[in-house]
Design a protein around this motif. Structure first.
Motif, mmCIF file in Angstrom:
data_model
loop_
_atom_site.group_PDB
_atom_site.id
_atom_site.type_symbol
_atom_site.label_atom_id
_atom_site.label_comp_id
_atom_site.label_asym_id
_atom_site.label_seq_id
_atom_site.Cartn_x
_atom_site.Cartn_y
_atom_site.Cartn_z
ATOM 1 N N THR A 59 24.406 49.403 54.994
ATOM 2 C CA THR A 59 23.803 49.959 56.208
ATOM 3 C C THR A 59 23.787 48.930 57.334
ATOM 4 O O THR A 59 23.765 49.292 58.514
ATOM 5 C CB THR A 59 22.354 50.432 55.957
ATOM 6 N N GLN A 60 23.798 47.640 56.964
ATOM 7 C CA GLN A 60 23.813 46.566 57.958
ATOM 8 C C GLN A 60 25.234 46.148 58.343
ATOM 9 O O GLN A 60 25.420 45.264 59.186
ATOM 10 C CB GLN A 60 23.068 45.336 57.406
ATOM 11 N N GLY A 61 26.219 46.770 57.683
ATOM 12 C CA GLY A 61 27.607 46.394 57.945
ATOM 13 C C GLY A 61 27.994 45.063 57.338
ATOM 14 O O GLY A 61 29.011 44.477 57.710
ATOM 15 N N ASP A 62 27.175 44.574 56.383
ATOM 16 C CA ASP A 62 27.436 43.274 55.748
ATOM 17 C C ASP A 62 28.212 43.519 54.451
ATOM 18 O O ASP A 62 27.639 43.586 53.358
ATOM 19 C CB ASP A 62 26.117 42.556 55.467
ATOM 20 N N PHE A 63 29.517 43.633 54.569
ATOM 21 C CA PHE A 63 30.349 43.985 53.420
ATOM 22 C C PHE A 63 30.430 42.858 52.389
ATOM 23 O O PHE A 63 30.540 43.110 51.197
ATOM 24 C CB PHE A 63 31.753 44.377 53.896
ATOM 25 N N GLY A 64 30.356 41.626 52.860
ATOM 26 C CA GLY A 64 30.366 40.494 51.931
ATOM 27 C C GLY A 64 29.138 40.507 51.048
ATOM 28 O O GLY A 64 29.237 40.313 49.822
ATOM 29 N N ALA A 65 27.958 40.741 51.640
ATOM 30 C CA ALA A 65 26.729 40.800 50.851
ATOM 31 C C ALA A 65 26.742 41.989 49.909
ATOM 32 O O ALA A 65 26.290 41.893 48.757
ATOM 33 C CB ALA A 65 25.516 40.872 51.785
ATOM 34 N N ALA A 66 27.272 43.114 50.373
ATOM 35 C CA ALA A 66 27.352 44.309 49.527
ATOM 36 C C ALA A 66 28.202 44.024 48.297
ATOM 37 O O ALA A 66 27.808 44.341 47.159
ATOM 38 C CB ALA A 66 27.936 45.479 50.313
ATOM 39 N N ALA A 67 29.354 43.416 48.512
ATOM 40 C CA ALA A 67 30.239 43.100 47.389
ATOM 41 C C ALA A 67 29.603 42.080 46.454
ATOM 42 O O ALA A 67 29.713 42.189 45.229
ATOM 43 C CB ALA A 67 31.573 42.572 47.911
ATOM 44 N N ALA A 68 28.919 41.084 47.025
ATOM 45 C CA ALA A 68 28.281 40.052 46.201
ATOM 46 C C ALA A 68 27.229 40.669 45.282
ATOM 47 O O ALA A 68 27.121 40.298 44.101
ATOM 48 C CB ALA A 68 27.656 38.984 47.097
ATOM 49 N N HIS A 69 26.447 41.601 45.805
ATOM 50 C CA HIS A 69 25.439 42.266 44.976
ATOM 51 C C HIS A 69 26.096 43.032 43.831
ATOM 52 O O HIS A 69 25.613 43.006 42.692
ATOM 53 C CB HIS A 69 24.599 43.226 45.829
ATOM 54 N N ILE A 70 27.201 43.720 44.125
ATOM 55 C CA ILE A 70 27.875 44.490 43.075
ATOM 56 C C ILE A 70 28.463 43.570 42.014
ATOM 57 O O ILE A 70 28.295 43.789 40.804
ATOM 58 C CB ILE A 70 28.989 45.372 43.679
ATOM 59 N N TYR A 71 29.141 42.517 42.443
ATOM 60 C CA TYR A 71 29.807 41.622 41.493
ATOM 61 C C TYR A 71 28.819 40.781 40.689
ATOM 62 O O TYR A 71 29.211 40.155 39.701
ATOM 63 C CB TYR A 71 30.806 40.722 42.222
ATOM 64 N N ASN A 72 27.543 40.761 41.074
ATOM 65 C CA ASN A 72 26.550 40.075 40.255
ATOM 66 C C ASN A 72 26.443 40.701 38.881
ATOM 67 O O ASN A 72 26.108 40.027 37.897
ATOM 68 C CB ASN A 72 25.176 40.099 40.932
ATOM 69 N N ARG A 73 26.727 41.990 38.792
ATOM 70 C CA ARG A 73 26.592 42.710 37.523
ATOM 71 C C ARG A 73 27.904 43.306 37.016
ATOM 72 O O ARG A 73 28.052 43.563 35.827
ATOM 73 C CB ARG A 73 25.585 43.849 37.694
ATOM 74 N N SER A 74 28.822 43.570 37.916
ATOM 75 C CA SER A 74 30.050 44.285 37.555
ATOM 76 C C SER A 74 31.282 43.431 37.809
ATOM 77 O O SER A 74 31.332 42.686 38.785
ATOM 78 C CB SER A 74 30.152 45.585 38.360
ATOM 79 N N ASP A 75 32.264 43.543 36.924
ATOM 80 C CA ASP A 75 33.519 42.806 37.099
ATOM 81 C C ASP A 75 34.646 43.691 37.615
ATOM 82 O O ASP A 75 35.660 43.182 38.082
ATOM 83 C CB ASP A 75 33.938 42.171 35.759
ATOM 84 N N LEU A 76 34.478 45.009 37.529
ATOM 85 C CA LEU A 76 35.524 45.944 37.955
ATOM 86 C C LEU A 76 34.924 47.080 38.780
ATOM 87 O O LEU A 76 35.096 48.265 38.468
ATOM 88 C CB LEU A 76 36.257 46.519 36.733
ATOM 89 N N PRO A 77 34.210 46.766 39.857
ATOM 90 C CA PRO A 77 33.518 47.829 40.601
ATOM 91 C C PRO A 77 34.440 48.849 41.250
ATOM 92 O O PRO A 77 34.079 50.020 41.366
ATOM 93 C CB PRO A 77 32.716 47.052 41.654
ATOM 94 N N ALA A 78 35.632 48.435 41.690
ATOM 95 C CA ALA A 78 36.555 49.382 42.302
ATOM 96 C C ALA A 78 37.028 50.413 41.283
ATOM 97 O O ALA A 78 37.342 51.560 41.633
ATOM 98 C CB ALA A 78 37.756 48.651 42.901
ATOM 99 N N ILE A 79 37.062 50.016 40.003
ATOM 100 C CA ILE A 79 37.452 50.930 38.935
ATOM 101 C C ILE A 79 36.251 51.774 38.514
ATOM 102 O O ILE A 79 36.322 53.005 38.431
ATOM 103 C CB ILE A 79 38.012 50.160 37.725
ATOM 104 N N CYS A 80 35.126 51.099 38.246
ATOM 105 C CA CYS A 80 33.929 51.813 37.794
ATOM 106 C C CYS A 80 33.472 52.826 38.837
ATOM 107 O O CYS A 80 32.989 53.908 38.491
ATOM 108 C CB CYS A 80 32.807 50.819 37.500
ATOM 109 N N GLY A 81 33.620 52.490 40.116
ATOM 110 C CA GLY A 81 33.224 53.415 41.172
ATOM 111 C C GLY A 81 34.050 54.681 41.189
ATOM 112 O O GLY A 81 33.660 55.668 41.827
ATOM 113 N N ARG A 82 35.184 54.659 40.494
ATOM 114 C CA ARG A 82 36.061 55.827 40.454
ATOM 115 C C ARG A 82 35.943 56.619 39.158
ATOM 116 O O ARG A 82 36.068 57.841 39.166
ATOM 117 C CB ARG A 82 37.520 55.387 40.659
ATOM 118 N N ILE A 83 35.721 55.944 38.036
ATOM 119 C CA ILE A 83 35.818 56.650 36.755
ATOM 120 C C ILE A 83 34.539 56.628 35.929
ATOM 121 O O ILE A 83 34.485 57.259 34.881
ATOM 122 C CB ILE A 83 36.981 56.098 35.901
ATOM 123 N N CYS A 84 33.507 55.907 36.365
ATOM 124 C CA CYS A 84 32.257 55.901 35.604
ATOM 125 C C CYS A 84 31.661 57.314 35.556
ATOM 126 O O CYS A 84 31.784 58.065 36.530
ATOM 127 C CB CYS A 84 31.241 54.953 36.248
#
Length: 452
Positions: A59-84
């Motif tokens: 919502t803040q347009g901070d894509f780096g922070a958004a990705a950092a939060h996701i990668y703290n727990r996930s190693d394949l978010p681009a995949i999981c976001g599609r098939i989970c």
């Protein structure tokens, strides 16, 4: 080009690129999040992803922070976001979904991950390769997750993959119309950029032995999948025309890659196909068969509400033209030498949800039957590794250090240990095993220093 080759090639054209968010749409969707004090979406996620945090960053347009939060727990978010199975996990627990439309967490996750990977909004660490050498057998979700985690901890990691492409089941078990394979190549490239070496076309147990890896590396991580399907358990199931779902999906992908002749696929245009099973693999096999020009019916012994597949996958299969026959328990394959149909017994569900046979039988005509009732380990492969297994044939591991097998310095995780589950769970176990490897090697160095 033949009709069959045209059909196989067309799989790539069915990926819905327009289903992804634009920048404006992503931010608008992110702003729908209520930022709950007790986020139920995290409770529904098997890895407790930092969902409210990454959505707020969007919502803040901070894509780096958004990705950092996701990668703290996930190693394949681009995949999981599609098939989970997000309908049953994060989105299924979203408060907004109780009375309306849940936040589209999966699409936001893949949007943030795509931005990070393609736009360079998050710098990936490059391994110094000073902590030790680790071999990873298998480039599926568990192997890729472990390799990424170990690389972050400055290990020199080499992945050995028997196939010619990365991804394991994500590549060869999920049809292209559900998951673009270029995305998996992108994930593999990200690992390579971190310093991971990936060697394709190397089958451990044939081209190299596990003992050879033990000599060359400080630790070995086994992350192979489960390759063999279960028998149908019905009469006359040894006739020609019985097809296992996983090898079938693999052959279709190989045909798309130009490594298998489409004319030799077990399902051809005009076939009458029965799929036995009700999970996502059964749906994938049915929708794939339909795209090859077959007439397809899924036969299931229970009710529609009991299906293990995602509701969205069921609806998409119906929209494609797959037929469903419920309350039909398979009993025997009809045919002398070749499949001619499937004999079933009609089932009845009592008020207490007990399923009972009715004694009424019928036959569904078909010339091919696809078995999609689950997979089991390839026992000769496990035996070649020389590690202990449980009664079901899965590799047995310890809790401390996490993931170690009966062979010191050899670890395992994923489907070969925990039985076939979801990509996100295999990924989680791969990361946990990487932590176990790190703990083991650090402890080993301390002990060697004491002895010296």
């Amino acid at each position: 080009m033949s009709d069959m080759k045209d059909r196989v090639a067309s799989f790539h054209e069915e990926v819905m690129h327009d289903a992804d968010f634009t920048l404006a749409e992503a931010i608008a969707e992110a702003k729908r999040c209520l930022n709950c004090k007790v986020p139920q979406c995290r409770k529904g996620c098997p890895i407790e992803n930092e969902i409210p945090q990454f959505i707020h960053a969007l919502t803040q347009g901070d894509f780096g922070a958004a990705a950092a939060h996701i990668y703290n727990r996930s190693d394949l978010p681009a995949i999981c976001g599609r098939i989970c199975p997000r309908e049953k996990q994060c989105e299924g627990h979203c408060i907004l979904g109780k009375k309306g439309q849940p936040v589209e967490i999966g699409k936001l996750e893949r949007f943030a991950a795509d931005m990070a990977l393609e736009g360079g909004f998050m710098e990936q660490p490059v391994s110094k390769k000073t902590a030790g050498k680790v071999a990873v057998i298998g480039c599926g979700p568990a192997g890729m997750a472990a390799a990424r985690e170990l690389s972050k901890r400055d290990y020199d990691v080499t992945i050995y993959e028997a196939a010619s492409h990365p991804g394991g089941t994500m590549t060869y078990g999920i049809p292209t119309f559900r998951l673009h394979k270029e995305l998996l190549q992108r994930e593999a490239q990200a690992l390579t950029d971190m310093g991971v070496t990936i060697e394709y076309g190397v089958k451990i147990g044939t081209d190299k032995s596990l003992d050879e890896l033990k000599e060359a590396f400080d630790a070995v991580f086994i992350a192979v999948g489960t390759m063999n399907g279960w028998n149908l358990g019905v009469e006359n199931e040894d006739v020609e025309g019985i097809v296992e779902a996983e090898p079938f999906l693999r052959q279709v992908q190989l045909a798309q890659d130009g490594e298998f002749d489409p004319e030799n696929l077990p399902v051809q245009e005009g076939d009458k196909v029965i799929v036995i099973g009700a999970g996502n693999v059964a749906i994938d096999a049915a929708r794939t068969s339909l795209r090859l020009g077959a007439d397809v019916t899924i036969v299931y012994r229970r009710a529609e509400r009991n299906m293990k597949c995602l509701p969205s996958e069921y609806e998409e299969a119906k929209a494609d033209g797959v037929r469903f026959q419920f309350y039909s328990a398979p009993k025997a394959v009809i045919g002398d030498g070749r499949v001619e149909g499937l004999r079933y017994e009609r089932q009845q569900i009592l008020e207490d949800a007990t399923m009972v046979p009715t004694g009424e039988f019928g036959v569904v005509p078909a010339n091919k039957i696809i078995a999609a009732i689950g997979n089991k380990p390839d026992l000769p492969v496990i035996k070649s590794f020389g590690v202990s297994s449980n009664d079901d044939g899965y590799i047995a591991v310890k809790d401390t250090p996490y993931g170690m097998t009966s062979k010191e310095g050899v670890f395992a995780a994923g489907d070969i240990v925990h039985k076939p589950q979801t990509v996100v769970l295999a990924m989680r176990e791969g990361r946990k095993a990487a932590e176990g490897i790190d703990q083991y090697l650090k402890a080993k160095k301390v002990m060697e220093a004491i002895k010296a």
